[in-house]
Scaffold this active site. Structure first.
Site, mmCIF file in Angstrom:
data_model
loop_
_atom_site.group_PDB
_atom_site.id
_atom_site.type_symbol
_atom_site.label_atom_id
_atom_site.label_comp_id
_atom_site.label_asym_id
_atom_site.label_seq_id
_atom_site.Cartn_x
_atom_site.Cartn_y
_atom_site.Cartn_z
ATOM 1 C CB ALA A 139 -0.950 -0.013 1.198
ATOM 2 C CB VAL A 142 3.157 1.876 -7.123
ATOM 3 C CG1 VAL A 142 2.661 1.125 -8.353
ATOM 4 C CG2 VAL A 142 4.372 2.710 -7.485
ATOM 5 N N GLY A 143 0.773 1.225 -5.132
ATOM 6 C CA GLY A 143 -0.396 0.428 -4.776
ATOM 7 C C GLY A 143 -1.625 1.312 -4.612
ATOM 8 C CG HIS A 305 11.071 -1.108 -16.235
ATOM 9 N ND1 HIS A 305 10.631 -0.008 -16.924
ATOM 10 C CD2 HIS A 305 10.935 -0.803 -14.918
ATOM 11 C CE1 HIS A 305 10.237 0.924 -16.056
ATOM 12 N NE2 HIS A 305 10.416 0.468 -14.839
HETATM 13 O O1 LIG Z 1 12.402 3.830 -11.819
HETATM 14 C C1 LIG Z 1 11.980 3.418 -10.747
HETATM 15 O O2 LIG Z 1 12.711 3.301 -9.759
HETATM 16 C C2 LIG Z 1 10.515 3.081 -10.578
HETATM 17 C C3 LIG Z 1 9.844 2.627 -11.815
HETATM 18 O O3 LIG Z 1 10.442 1.485 -12.351
HETATM 19 C C4 LIG Z 1 9.776 3.699 -12.853
HETATM 20 O O4 LIG Z 1 10.162 3.466 -13.991
HETATM 21 O O5 LIG Z 1 9.309 4.800 -12.512
#
Ligand SMILES: O=C(O)C[C@H](O)C(=O)O
Length: 440
Positions: A139, A142-143, A305
């Site tokens: 929570a 983001v949650g 990512h």
């Molecule tokens: O970059 C981060 O630390 C958090 C998330 O993956 C984002 O891209 O915002």
């Protein structure tokens, strides 16, 4: 001193026990509320060495006859509680040899009802009858945003926020519940301390874990977050064997793979959220450069990512025209580079914690596509199945999402250099996952 929460009351109810608390212990208001609902007595531990049980000890939940001579600090008589689907207070009767029943789905705290949250089934949602449960583990910010977006969509009967800080989860749940009239939703929202208390989920979002701070890379979080994600994924699989898990915790590629392994769920039901976020960032940044309105740009972010994110410009267009016709290559590559670094850019500005608006909104978009069985194609971190010449690696690819998770991986017509970049990303992810496996 021990803090007793609603989960302890639920456990005592399961065992038909009195909750015995030490003189310095604290019983949370939610736990008292829960005890009243379930008819669980909260009584003082008898004096002596056994009076201060260790946290988590089964002794603290030992059954004590209801007419025990122990001094009661609170006795709250109420009608015996009967759980939904149970034939007796101690559980449903079942024929020998039949399968164990699923864990009981507990009603949410009556406190929420009294404070005006709509009761299930009494008010149809905008979508004509909200059903199902989404559980958001963690929570944090983001949650919270994920739950907000899901509630506003009014498609779920219930959203449950889970956090080790049960008070925070319950507080956000109640705060969000207060927006029902403003958002026009009927979804009931609860906040609890454990995945088990949340009950079986249709969709479970994992946001739990540490966020990076300025100067850190996402990979710096790997060991601390692997322990959390592995534990949570296992609990979700046991509580909700039919759920789809959406992983948000960083480092995203490794954590999605780790959640898949730890849960034992089929790969189409363990998906990572990153591509929707990275794609949205690219579109917004392109819009800031004046290329088109953000929502009229077509593009897709694939790969990792992180630094090995791949945004194939062959797939980027606006109004049917390639973006390469509206901007020079250097300008477009600058937008791609800024997209790749966007997470760090926000972390640097916030100075504490990481982005949450766009990540939470992106996560909700994926969950909503699935619960609506929309068949939308979204970039998601999925287990490669041979498409793009990739296999057995969790990597960002375009995936068609349906009620049960990934329906299929969609192959785009990438240029050879874009395909090479995707393969390079897969190699890098594999190395990171192998490194995690070596220490986990
Ligand atoms: O970059 C981060 O630390 C958090 C998330 O993956 C984002 O891209 O915002």
């Amino acid at each position: 001193m021990r803090v007793w929460g609603a989960a302890d009351v639920d456990a005592a109810a399961d065992e038909g026990a009195t909750l015995r608390v030490g003189p310095d212990d604290l019983v949370t208001p939610l736990a008292r509320e829960r005890a009243r609902e379930l008819g669980v007595e909260i009584a003082a531990s008898p004096p002596g060495p056994a009076a201060a049980p260790a946290e988590g000890s089964p002794a603290v939940r030992a059954a004590v006859p209801r007419d025990s001579a122990a001094r009661r600090v609170e006795v709250t008589p109420s009608a015996p509680h009967r759980r939904p689907g149970s034939s007796t207070a101690s559980g449903p009767a079942r024929a020998p040899g039949t399968e164990a029943p699923p864990p009981p789905v507990r009603p949410p705290s009556g406190a929420l009802y009294r404070r005006g949250a709509p009761l299930p089934g009494t008010v149809p949602g905008r979508s004509g009858g909200a059903t199902g449960r989404a559980v958001v583990v963690g929570a944090g910010h983001v949650g919270m945003i994920t739950a907000l977006r899901l509630a506003d969509a009014d498609v779920f009967a219930e959203i449950v926020l889970v956090d080790v800080d049960e008070g925070r989860a319950a507080g956000i749940a109640l705060d969000l519940t207060h927006t029902a009239a403003l958002g026009g939703f009927t979804t009931r929202i609860r906040g609890v301390g454990t995945v088990e208390e949340a009950g079986p989920a249709d969709y479970a979002v994992i946001t739990a874990g540490k966020a990076r701070q300025p100067g850190m890379s996402r990979s710096d979080l790997v060991s601390v977050n692997a322990a959390i994600v592995g534990d949570v994924a296992g609990r979700i699989a046991r509580t909700s064997p039919g759920a789809v898990i959406v992983v948000v915790t960083n480092p995203l590629d490794e954590m999605t793979h780790h959640a898949w392994k730890s849960s034992g769920l089929p790969p189409e039901r363990v998906i990572g959220m990153a591509g929707v976020l990275d794609t949205a960032r690219f579109k917004s940044l392109a819009a800031l450069e004046g290329l088109a309105r953000a929502d009229r740009i077509e593009a897709v972010a694939l790969g990792s990512h992180g630094d090995a994110m791949v945004i194939p410009l062959s797939q980027a267009s606006a109004g049917g025209r390639p973006l390469s016709e509206s901007a020079d290559p250097a300008g477009l590559h600058a937008i791609v580079d800024r997209t790749r670094a966007s997470g760090a850019e926000v972390v640097g500005l916030l100075r504490s914690g990481s982005a949450f608006m766009a990540p939470g909104t992106s996560t909700a978009r994926m969950v909503l596509a699935m619960v609506r069985d929309s068949g939308e194609v979204m970039p998601a971190t999925v287990l490669a199945d041979g498409s793009y010449g990739l296999r057995d690696v969790y990597i960002g690819l375009p995936a068609r999402l349906g009620r049960g998770g990934v329906r299929e991986i969609v192959e785009l017509d990438l240029r050879p250099d874009e395909l090479d970049a995707l393969h390079a990303a897969a190699k890098e992810i594999r190395e990171r996952v192998d490194a995690l496996a070596a220490v986990a």
